[in-house]
Design an enzyme around this catalytic site. Sequence first.
Site, PDB file in Angstrom:
ATOM      1  N   LYS A   1      19.294 -76.079 -22.792  1.00 29.07           N
ATOM      2  CA  LYS A   1      17.919 -75.893 -23.228  1.00 29.07           C
ATOM      3  C   LYS A   1      17.316 -77.106 -23.883  1.00 29.07           C
ATOM      4  CE  LYS A   1      17.487 -71.400 -22.146  1.00 29.07           C
ATOM      5  NZ  LYS A   1      18.723 -71.215 -21.617  1.00 29.07           N
TER       6      LYS A   1
ATOM      7  N   SER B   1      16.786 -71.470 -15.697  1.00 21.27           N
ATOM      8  CA  SER B   1      15.622 -71.479 -16.686  1.00 21.27           C
ATOM      9  C   SER B   1      15.402 -73.082 -17.078  1.00 21.27           C
ATOM     10  CB  SER B   1      16.472 -71.142 -17.957  1.00 21.27           C
ATOM     11  OG  SER B   1      17.516 -72.123 -18.512  1.00 21.27           O
TER      12      SER B   1
END
Length: 204
Positions: free
Chosen positions: A160, A123
């Site tokens: 993230k 990701s």
Amino acid sequence: MKVLSEEKLEKMAEYIKNYMHDNNGDVPKFREILEHMEMSKSVGYRYMMTLKERGIIEYNGKGTLTMNGGAFTSKSQCVRVPILGNVICGSPEEEEEHAEGYLAMPEEWAGRDCFLLRAYGDSMVDVGIEKGDLVLVRKTDSAENGQIIVALTEEGNTLKRIYWENSRPRLHAENSSYPENRRDIYPENLTIQGVVTKLIKEFE
């Protein structure tokens, strides 16, 4: 006086450097250097003093040894940073935190409040974080807009980029191949565990 061997000087310096690399910044004892080099104390001392004169090491003859230059520094100039396992780069998933080892790093990179995590998933590939990479994390419970964080949400642990929208956190995946509905997470409960400061990669 017998001329010292340049080959042996290089071998001694290389042994000290490799020992420090393999032992988290610790330096070998004089006895260990002598054993490796198969030298007597008097001969080994002459070689050590020559390395000192050339600025390769610092040595006072009383067991205090450091190495000058490059990434290989003495323990006093390094900190041992724990590697605390894995971070999910993808759907959040809880991981048990455990130290799988330590890595010696320069003090200017890592303070006592830092730790390393091993990333996996895809990701965050657009910012260069790939499976197996180590990320250096500074412990903190707050983060500024746009920083990459280690986050604990109701779904688990994840890595993230964080954005604040009307005081509400949005966790953004840096992978342009993801569909839009996979790129952002809006957690109801968020604990910031740290901010990523450096990326460490291995090149084959």
